[in-house]
Write an enzyme that holds these catalytic residues in place. Sequence first.
Site, PDB file in Angstrom:
ATOM      1  N   ASP A  62      12.801 -30.359 -38.659  1.00 22.05           N
ATOM      2  CA  ASP A  62      13.194 -31.459 -39.523  1.00 22.05           C
ATOM      3  C   ASP A  62      13.209 -32.773 -38.746  1.00 22.05           C
ATOM      4  O   ASP A  62      13.963 -32.925 -37.777  1.00 22.05           O
ATOM      5  CB  ASP A  62      14.591 -31.137 -40.066  1.00 22.05           C
ATOM      6  N   THR A  95      10.924 -37.189 -43.807  1.00 21.86           N
ATOM      7  CA  THR A  95      11.310 -38.013 -42.665  1.00 21.86           C
ATOM      8  C   THR A  95      10.203 -38.074 -41.615  1.00 21.86           C
ATOM      9  O   THR A  95       9.964 -39.125 -41.030  1.00 21.86           O
ATOM     10  CB  THR A  95      12.613 -37.481 -42.028  1.00 21.86           C
ATOM     11  N   THR A  96       9.524 -36.942 -41.405  1.00 23.69           N
ATOM     12  CA  THR A  96       8.444 -36.950 -40.420  1.00 23.69           C
ATOM     13  C   THR A  96       7.322 -37.874 -40.886  1.00 23.69           C
ATOM     14  O   THR A  96       6.799 -38.690 -40.117  1.00 23.69           O
ATOM     15  CB  THR A  96       7.888 -35.526 -40.227  1.00 23.69           C
ATOM     16  N   ASP A 387      16.323 -30.282 -48.141  1.00 21.00           N
ATOM     17  CA  ASP A 387      15.043 -30.931 -48.444  1.00 21.00           C
ATOM     18  C   ASP A 387      14.630 -30.607 -49.873  1.00 21.00           C
ATOM     19  O   ASP A 387      14.265 -31.485 -50.650  1.00 21.00           O
ATOM     20  CB  ASP A 387      13.933 -30.430 -47.497  1.00 21.00           C
TER      21      ASP A 387
HETATM   22  P1  ADP Z   1       8.295 -34.243 -43.746  1.00 21.05           P
HETATM   23  O1  ADP Z   1       9.442 -34.346 -42.788  1.00 21.05           O
HETATM   24  O2  ADP Z   1       7.494 -35.498 -43.765  1.00 21.05           O
HETATM   25  O3  ADP Z   1       8.692 -33.768 -45.094  1.00 21.05           O
HETATM   26  P2  ADP Z   1       7.024 -31.678 -43.459  1.00 21.05           P
HETATM   27  O4  ADP Z   1       6.943 -30.925 -42.187  1.00 21.05           O
HETATM   28  O5  ADP Z   1       7.954 -31.191 -44.499  1.00 21.05           O
HETATM   29  O6  ADP Z   1       7.326 -33.173 -43.094  1.00 21.05           O
HETATM   30  O7  ADP Z   1       5.555 -31.733 -44.058  1.00 21.05           O
HETATM   31  C1  ADP Z   1       5.267 -32.366 -45.259  1.00 21.05           C
HETATM   32  C2  ADP Z   1       3.773 -32.421 -45.456  1.00 21.05           C
HETATM   33  O8  ADP Z   1       3.229 -31.100 -45.577  1.00 21.05           O
HETATM   34  C3  ADP Z   1       3.420 -33.142 -46.740  1.00 21.05           C
HETATM   35  O9  ADP Z   1       2.370 -34.030 -46.494  1.00 21.05           O
HETATM   36  C4  ADP Z   1       2.977 -32.014 -47.657  1.00 21.05           C
HETATM   37  O10 ADP Z   1       2.042 -32.426 -48.627  1.00 21.05           O
HETATM   38  C5  ADP Z   1       2.367 -31.046 -46.679  1.00 21.05           C
HETATM   39  N1  ADP Z   1       2.279 -29.672 -47.204  1.00 21.05           N
HETATM   40  C6  ADP Z   1       3.268 -28.883 -47.652  1.00 21.05           C
HETATM   41  N2  ADP Z   1       2.785 -27.675 -48.048  1.00 21.05           N
HETATM   42  C7  ADP Z   1       1.450 -27.711 -47.845  1.00 21.05           C
HETATM   43  C8  ADP Z   1       0.368 -26.778 -48.052  1.00 21.05           C
HETATM   44  N3  ADP Z   1       0.593 -25.571 -48.539  1.00 21.05           N
HETATM   45  N4  ADP Z   1      -0.868 -27.172 -47.726  1.00 21.05           N
HETATM   46  C9  ADP Z   1      -1.085 -28.399 -47.206  1.00 21.05           C
HETATM   47  N5  ADP Z   1      -0.136 -29.303 -46.991  1.00 21.05           N
HETATM   48  C10 ADP Z   1       1.129 -28.981 -47.305  1.00 21.05           C
HETATM   49 MG    MG Z   2       9.374 -31.991 -45.766  1.00 16.77          MG
END
Ligand code: ADP
Ligand code: MG
Length: 536
Positions: A62, A95-96, A387
């Site tokens: 996270d 957040t990332t 989240d």
């Molecule tokens: P954040 O802290 O920004 O929420 P995450 O590690 O949760 O970071 O990653 C979010 C990203 O992962 C988003 O761009 C989302 O669209 C992408 N994502 C989530 N599930 C999938 C998937 N199955 N295939 C491709 N991208 C995905």
């Molecule tokens: Mg996320």
Amino acid sequence: MTNDKPVVLMPEDIQRIMGKDAQRNNILAARMVAEVVKTTLGPKGMDKMLVSPTGEIVVTNDGVTILQEMQIEHPAAKMMVEVAKTQESEVGDGTTTAVMIAGKLLENAEKLLDNKIHPTIITKGYQLAAEKAQKILQEISMQITPENEDILRQIAMTSMTGKGAEGSKEKFSKIIVKAVKQIEEGGRYDLDNIKIEKAQGEGVHDTELISGIVLDKEKVSQDMPKKLGDARIALIDFPLELKNPEIDTKISISSPEQLQNFLNQEEEAIKEMVEKIQKSMANVVFCQKGIDDFAQFLLAKAGIYACRRVAKSDLEKIAKATGGKIVSNLTELNPEVLGKAEVVEEVKQGEDYMTYVRGCQNPKALSILIHGGTEHVMDEIERALMDGLGDVVSSLKTGLIVPGGGAIEIEIARRLRQFGQTLTGREQLAVEEFASALEFIPVTLAENAGMDPIDVLTELKSRHDSGDKNAGLNLFTNKIENVLEARILEPYKIKSQAINSASEVATMILRIDDVIASEESGNQNQPGSSNITGLE
Ligand code: ADP
Ligand code: MG
């Protein structure tokens, strides 16, 4: 008459760096922050292990948690952490993404600076691009209503993909959507109505939604009732004991009678306390501080259920759920300030006993009881649930969602480039760089999944150029696909907030050309060093 004395503007211990140095230094620090979280992005992102000075361990994926635990000190880097915090409080997810876009905006700005483009032109271009990006985002996002439960569950699942919660994401997404729908009040959703509690033992999959409040506390005495109907709950934030350990009282005693007298007096005072509680008609006591042994005995004798050392935040939740008021003085205790619930009972969960408060006056009060083998696992599940909860709530609040897997970023970038073409000045270049900063999201998703980022970006761009605006990277199949059909969905608000804060912080950092830091401000780090402490 001339004065030969040198002009002293600031004391000597003030550090100052100016102009290009200040700018480059800030950009570097901010980029380093983005670099730290980069590898965690997306379902194939890695986790980080953070070890605190006292040896406590956090394993997480996270973004905001990582940055908060790192104790970052560089002033510009701190501004980046603020971006993550804002994202967390406004949306609860993304957040990332937000930090990475900000970092990339600054990295790209540096290229423009290298080409002698003035910072004010860059910030102007970035602002134009940010405004336009928001418009585009609104145009291409899709509407949903609270009835679209399937879609809401997909949104929760997307947010949990790749996290510790992934294995049970189907079940969690049901819990999340059900919980959010239950707390709805006239179109508003107050996540404070949901209390998250953890019980060690059993598997993650046994995590459950419980209506009412679950408290990680056992009753203080075995002689107290195990279960009470028609609960009238006193919420008190002071100790039910006499000796205040903070105040050293000295008493001089010269005879056994005096000692006995003194003890009697103490007992009397405690008796009085318990009598006052009884008189208020309370049959449950939740106390933020300690409860004296004798008081425990008397409470048990009076058939009262009591827990001690209940966290302040929990007392507040219980107050809200049961309609009670926290009192700081026994004289304030009366039937009016008591909380009401149908049942208070002690329940065994794994090795521990917990207190359940069910049938609260406010039926919106819910608990999610997380099960799991270790603290670390449960903590990471909690973050993933938060989240998911945040994403579902923000989707409902705005009624808008977008395709994930980089699809939305590529589409915004494409249209931003078209918009850039309509500009005449050098701002155009900044708009271009803004667009390419957004493309960094799918690029990183691909990179973290071990795919070739350039191939992925090229294919994504050409698919979007040919009108396929929902083409994104599906990391279940590792293919470029229509992610809408693959049900990789995210709330609109994640993106609008991320673009907003990222461009704000980037332009703010770009405008700084002078850093004046005083030693007293607790800044052990020189402003000149881009050292992000805490993770050596
Ligand atoms: P954040 O802290 O920004 O929420 P995450 O590690 O949760 O970071 O990653 C979010 C990203 O992962 C988003 O761009 C989302 O669209 C992408 N994502 C989530 N599930 C999938 C998937 N199955 N295939 C491709 N991208 C995905
Ligand atoms: Mg996320």
